[in-house]
Design a protein around this motif. Structure first.
Motif, PDB file in Angstrom:
ATOM      1  N   GLU A 139      87.324   0.838  29.470  1.00  0.00           N
ATOM      2  CA  GLU A 139      86.738   2.188  29.489  1.00  0.00           C
ATOM      3  C   GLU A 139      85.602   2.311  28.472  1.00  0.00           C
ATOM      4  O   GLU A 139      84.540   2.878  28.779  1.00  0.00           O
ATOM      5  N   GLU A 140      85.801   1.791  27.275  1.00  0.00           N
ATOM      6  CA  GLU A 140      84.760   1.869  26.250  1.00  0.00           C
ATOM      7  C   GLU A 140      83.561   1.011  26.627  1.00  0.00           C
ATOM      8  O   GLU A 140      82.411   1.395  26.396  1.00  0.00           O
TER       9      GLU A 140
ATOM     10  N   ALA B 265      78.039   0.473  28.943  1.00  0.00           N
ATOM     11  CA  ALA B 265      77.171  -0.004  30.025  1.00  0.00           C
ATOM     12  C   ALA B 265      76.445   1.153  30.696  1.00  0.00           C
ATOM     13  O   ALA B 265      75.253   1.050  31.030  1.00  0.00           O
ATOM     14  N   SER B 266      77.145   2.259  30.904  1.00  0.00           N
ATOM     15  CA  SER B 266      76.525   3.432  31.534  1.00  0.00           C
ATOM     16  C   SER B 266      75.421   4.001  30.653  1.00  0.00           C
ATOM     17  O   SER B 266      74.355   4.389  31.140  1.00  0.00           O
TER      18      SER B 266
ATOM     19  N   CYS C 121      74.742  -3.581  33.776  1.00  0.00           N
ATOM     20  CA  CYS C 121      75.926  -3.883  34.584  1.00  0.00           C
ATOM     21  C   CYS C 121      77.114  -4.251  33.691  1.00  0.00           C
ATOM     22  O   CYS C 121      76.945  -4.812  32.605  1.00  0.00           O
ATOM     23  N   LEU C 122      78.307  -3.934  34.189  1.00  0.00           N
ATOM     24  CA  LEU C 122      79.551  -4.340  33.535  1.00  0.00           C
ATOM     25  C   LEU C 122      80.413  -5.063  34.556  1.00  0.00           C
ATOM     26  O   LEU C 122      80.796  -4.487  35.580  1.00  0.00           O
TER      27      LEU C 122
ATOM     28  N   PHE D  90      87.364   0.038  39.392  1.00  0.00           N
ATOM     29  CA  PHE D  90      86.220   0.903  39.687  1.00  0.00           C
ATOM     30  C   PHE D  90      86.479   2.373  39.370  1.00  0.00           C
ATOM     31  O   PHE D  90      85.569   3.199  39.496  1.00  0.00           O
ATOM     32  N   SER D  91      87.692   2.694  38.966  1.00  0.00           N
ATOM     33  CA  SER D  91      87.946   4.055  38.489  1.00  0.00           C
ATOM     34  C   SER D  91      87.242   4.299  37.158  1.00  0.00           C
ATOM     35  O   SER D  91      87.069   5.447  36.744  1.00  0.00           O
ATOM     36  N   VAL D  92      86.837   3.232  36.505  1.00  0.00           N
ATOM     37  CA  VAL D  92      86.107   3.318  35.233  1.00  0.00           C
ATOM     38  C   VAL D  92      84.614   3.409  35.525  1.00  0.00           C
ATOM     39  O   VAL D  92      84.044   2.516  36.163  1.00  0.00           O
ATOM     40  N   LYS D  93      83.989   4.466  35.068  1.00  0.00           N
ATOM     41  CA  LYS D  93      82.551   4.606  35.239  1.00  0.00           C
ATOM     42  C   LYS D  93      81.833   3.492  34.488  1.00  0.00           C
ATOM     43  O   LYS D  93      82.128   3.228  33.327  1.00  0.00           O
ATOM     44  N   GLY D  94      80.901   2.859  35.159  1.00  0.00           N
ATOM     45  CA  GLY D  94      80.141   1.782  34.522  1.00  0.00           C
ATOM     46  C   GLY D  94      80.505   0.412  35.027  1.00  0.00           C
ATOM     47  O   GLY D  94      79.695  -0.523  34.937  1.00  0.00           O
ATOM     48  N   VAL D  95      81.718   0.246  35.574  1.00  0.00           N
ATOM     49  CA  VAL D  95      82.109  -1.056  36.142  1.00  0.00           C
ATOM     50  C   VAL D  95      81.318  -1.267  37.430  1.00  0.00           C
ATOM     51  O   VAL D  95      81.382  -0.450  38.356  1.00  0.00           O
ATOM     52  N   THR D  96      80.572  -2.359  37.504  1.00  0.00           N
ATOM     53  CA  THR D  96      79.734  -2.617  38.683  1.00  0.00           C
ATOM     54  C   THR D  96      80.255  -3.755  39.547  1.00  0.00           C
ATOM     55  O   THR D  96      79.916  -3.827  40.730  1.00  0.00           O
ATOM     56  N   SER D  97      81.072  -4.644  38.972  1.00  0.00           N
ATOM     57  CA  SER D  97      81.612  -5.753  39.768  1.00  0.00           C
ATOM     58  C   SER D  97      82.930  -6.226  39.164  1.00  0.00           C
ATOM     59  O   SER D  97      83.179  -6.048  37.972  1.00  0.00           O
ATOM     60  N   ILE D  98      83.758  -6.813  40.031  1.00  0.00           N
ATOM     61  CA  ILE D  98      85.073  -7.312  39.625  1.00  0.00           C
ATOM     62  C   ILE D  98      85.324  -8.630  40.348  1.00  0.00           C
ATOM     63  O   ILE D  98      85.059  -8.755  41.546  1.00  0.00           O
ATOM     64  N   SER D  99      85.847  -9.618  39.626  1.00  0.00           N
ATOM     65  CA  SER D  99      86.224 -10.888  40.260  1.00  0.00           C
ATOM     66  C   SER D  99      87.742 -11.036  40.219  1.00  0.00           C
ATOM     67  O   SER D  99      88.389 -10.664  39.238  1.00  0.00           O
ATOM     68  N   VAL D 100      88.303 -11.567  41.314  1.00  0.00           N
ATOM     69  CA  VAL D 100      89.752 -11.740  41.451  1.00  0.00           C
ATOM     70  C   VAL D 100      90.036 -13.108  42.050  1.00  0.00           C
ATOM     71  O   VAL D 100      89.438 -13.479  43.063  1.00  0.00           O
ATOM     72  N   ASP D 101      90.937 -13.859  41.435  1.00  0.00           N
ATOM     73  CA  ASP D 101      91.393 -15.132  42.006  1.00  0.00           C
ATOM     74  C   ASP D 101      92.642 -14.880  42.839  1.00  0.00           C
ATOM     75  O   ASP D 101      93.696 -14.524  42.302  1.00  0.00           O
TER      76      ASP D 101
END
Length: 381
Positions: A133-134, A139-140, A145-146, A172-183
């Motif tokens: 969140e911080e 990033a915002s 990008c975050l 993505f519920s966090v403002k500022g998160v632009t991408s997420i990677s998952v294995d």
């Protein structure tokens, strides 16, 4: 022609003149001048080589306009690989006393060339979630990008939250998160090599695509770095997810989270060991101020346990999976016995890796360590 006496006389006069000039300077200055001159020449040589190889315009642009990516030191080494491939400057920022990303330190490294901040949920070394969140707020604010590395936690944290574990926001519920990677191949239990990257919106995702319109082979477009991908892995991932479903992943998460907490509690009860930070998920990292933790790791290996050796600080970790659920007490007993063995008989065992890890961690020349790693890889593959 001058005879030898005249030549010797001229040389003596020259030496006397030189001594008279040099006597005006401090001895230290006389020593430092040639060294600094050599250093300056080396720097100039390096600059000219870069200009020669890349051209003046490219070299200047790279010097003053290089893209910058900021990650905590605990972020996965894959970000070093990406920075190496794409010639992005990578800042590795120290973590705070709780081994979480230090938001204030990251803020100090942001400049006009920063393109990305990375946070982990959790980080591979210690199983600790960064303050997403911080980082999102940061990033915002700076309009950069975050990326959240959810490779390890993607198929655990959402279900752990449903089970009532205190999981901080990470998606993505966090403002500022632009991408997420998952294995998917980790706790998703899919075949090895299946991972996904998620984007906040289509406009960001389109930058990953490459479209070619003027190729003689026809129109071409590719969504990933790999032009061809094995369909079997995708089918295997789909089958694993459909087979387990929500209830399956919930049950798996319950088992491994409970096993992780048992192991963490057991490690904390061994007086010679300390747990690093407060693990948020299924990784428990621990070190020691009493015994050589790498020697403990070698003893554990001889007992059939395969743990990961870490550095800064020297430590090892266990990544708890379903296979560990039924053997947590066996693990803790073997760990206690291994600590006692090393404490009573310190020193490396035959064939152990403790001397290698210990020496590599103490070598001040990290470039030499890097060369050793490259040579090892070059000779083994």
């Amino acid at each position: 022609m001058m005879d030898s006496d005249e030549i010797i006389s001229k040389l003596n006069r020259f030496r006397a003149s030189a001594n008279s000039v040099l006597s005006q300077y401090e001895p230290l200055a006389l020593l430092l001048v040639p060294i600094l001159t050599l250093l300056l020449a080396r720097i100039l040589q390096s600059v000219l080589r870069v200009v020669f190889e890349k051209g003046l315009k490219s070299a200047v642009l790279e010097l003053f306009m290089a893209s910058v990516k900021i990650t905590p030191v605990s972020a996965h080494s894959a970000y070093d690989k990406a920075a190496h491939y794409f010639k992005i400057k990578l800042w590795r920022v120290p973590v705070d006393q709780d081994f979480r990303a230090d938001v204030k330190a990251i803020k100090r490294h942001i400049n006009r060339n920063t393109i990305l901040i990375v946070g982990s949920a959790p980080g591979f070394p210690h199983g600790i979630i960064d303050p997403i969140e911080e980082l999102g707020e940061l990033a915002s604010t700076y309009k950069i990008c975050l990326h959240v590395d959810l490779c390890l936690g993607g198929f655990v944290l959402p279900f752990a939250r449903k089970l009532g574990y205190p999981v901080p926001p990470f998606d993505f519920s966090v403002k500022g998160v632009t991408s997420i990677s998952v294995d998917v191949h980790k706790y998703g239990l899919a075949p090895k090599g299946t991972s996904v990257v998620l984007y906040r919106d289509h406009e960001i995702r389109k930058h990953q695509f490459v479209a070619v319109t003027e190729w003689t082979g026809g129109l071409y477009i590719s969504p990933t770095i790999a032009g061809s991908r094995p369909g079997g892995l995708i089918a295997g991932a789909w089958a694993a997810m459909m087979s387990l479903g929500l209830e399956g992943y919930l049950e798996n998460t319950r088992k491994i989270m409970e096993a992780s907490k048992r192991i963490e509690k057991g490690v904390r009860q061994i007086p010679e060991l300390f747990v690093i930070g407060r693990p948020d998920m299924t990784i428990v990292a621990f070190g020691s101020n009493v015994v050589d933790i790498f020697e403990v790791n070698d003893i554990m290996s001889s007992k059939g346990w395969h743990l990961n050796a870490l550095q800064r600080p020297n430590s090892i970790h266990i990544c708890v999976t379903l296979q560990h659920v039924a053997v947590t007490e066996d693990f803790l007993k073997d760990l206690q016995d291994s600590v006692r063995t090393v404490k009573a008989n310190p020193g490396p065992i035959n064939g152990g890796l403790a001397p290698i890890y210990g020496a590599a961690g103490k070598m001040p020349d990290r470039a030499m360590v890097q060369d050793l790693l490259v040579d090892f890889m070059d000779s083994s593959c």
